[in-house]
Design an enzyme around this catalytic site. Structure first.
Site: not given
Ligand SMILES: Cc1cc2nc3c(=O)[nH]c(=O)nc-3n(C[C@H](O)[C@H](O)[C@H](O)COP(=O)(O)OP(=O)(O)OC[C@H]3O[C@@H](n4cnc5c(N)ncnc54)[C@H](O)[C@@H]3O)c2cc1C
Length: 302
Positions: A134-135, A131
């Protein structure tokens, strides 16, 4: 407490089902194991949801969750580990205790496919991500590789190009398979390097990812690409083994449901990406959720 309806999965399919059910006066519980919004919440930018020209996925998901909450739907954070039907009641086993309901909708979406190459298991959580939204922040000013050639991979590469020093896009095919809007957005991004006809062989590093061993399919040459992070975007697969006792699965593992989202078990419905269908998008997941809730209402009123 017995609920009228339990919804398994708090993605856009599940949340839309919750909105329709609550508005029909059905006592509803929605169970989500990770974050409400599912895949949509992890999408950087959505440009094809009718009436909204452009929105961040997280915002769309947050708006939907607010609507669900405002209608008084009970939300539970738990992983559903099994479903059984006995004496007309669904017994839903979760990591936070059992839930009983007269009808249920499975809206558990899909999970991300993994590469299955050496080093992936060992370095999980140490520089490998599924992701970018997200990261990506963990890889600011670093070098990363994105594996894949579709919309998800290109979307990730475009997103990461704003954060990372270099982004290598690695894919087996001669050309990316993403749609034109993604190809257009990629053009002119000088720190994104396309690497067609390459496959990843091994993720390398002592305690963290430090390199990716790749192979050029045209020359058979193997080389090591120095990267700090690897983003896997090679597709999605269903995760329905846990429901195999109560639904029919097709040869690819998707739930078989009819036009009313009914599965082979009376009172049990499926909605969204988890079911066998042609187009997996937000708008079709929402449509499935609305139909499933309406069909559940009819079932309950019988
Ligand atoms: C990178 C990316 C970009 C995309 N871009 C677009 C786009 O621009 N436009 C568009 O229309 N579509 C886009 N899509 C597709 C779209 O996001 C999906 O089709 C849609 O969100 C599917 O919704 P869903 O509710 O069916 O499933 P999901 O979003 O997968 O939600 C399922 C939910 O169920 C939960 N769950 C799973 N198993 C359990 C369990 N056992 N117990 C409890 N909870 C469980 C999951 O945690 C998840 O939150 C994109 C997808 C990706 C991955």
């Amino acid at each position: 407490m017995m609920h009228d309806l339990a919804i398994i999965g708090g993605g856009v399919a599940g949340m839309t089902a919750a909105i329709y059910a609550a508005r029909a006066g059905i006592n509803t519980v929605i169970i989500e194991k990770a974050g409400f919004g599912g895949q949509a919440a992890l999408t950087a930018k959505i440009e094809n949801y009718p009436s909204i020209k452009e929105i961040e996925g997280f915002e769309l998901a947050a708006n939907m969750k607010m609507q669900v909450d405002a209608l008084g739907v009970e939300s539970r954070s738990a992983d559903v580990t099994g479903v059984e039907k006995a004496d007309g009641v669904f017994h839903i086993a979760t990591t936070d205790g059992d839930i009983e309901a007269k009808a249920a909708i499975i809206a558990n979406g899909v999970r991300r496919r993994e590469l299955g190459i050496e080093g992936e298991e060992r370095l999980r959580g140490r520089g490998i991500s599924w992701c970018a939204v997200c990261d990506g922040g963990f890889f600011r000013k670093k070098k990363v590789a994105v594996i894949g050639a579709g919309n998800s991979a290109l979307g990730d590469a475009i997103y990461l190009s704003n954060l990372c020093e270099e982004v290598y896009l690695i894919y087996r095919r001669p050309y990316p398979t993403a749609t034109k809007s993604y190809m257009d957005a990629l053009e002119g991004l000088e720190n994104v390097h396309l690497m067609p006809r390459h496959i990843p062989l091994e993720i390398m590093g002592e305690n963290r990812v430090s390199a990716l061993k790749i192979k050029n399919l045209d020359t058979d040459e193997e080389s090591e690409l120095e990267v700090n992070g690897i983003f896997e975007a090679i597709g999605l697969i269903p995760d329905n083994d846990v429901f195999a006792n109560v639904v029919e699965l097709d040869q690819n593992g998707y739930i078989v449901a009819d036009d009313e989202m009914r599965t082979k078990t009376e009172g049990l419905f499926a909605a969204g990406d988890t079911r066998q269908k042609h187009l997996r998008q937000i708008v079709t997941a929402c449509a499935d959720g609305a139909i499933a809730a309406t069909a559940a209402q009819e079932y309950l009123s019988r």
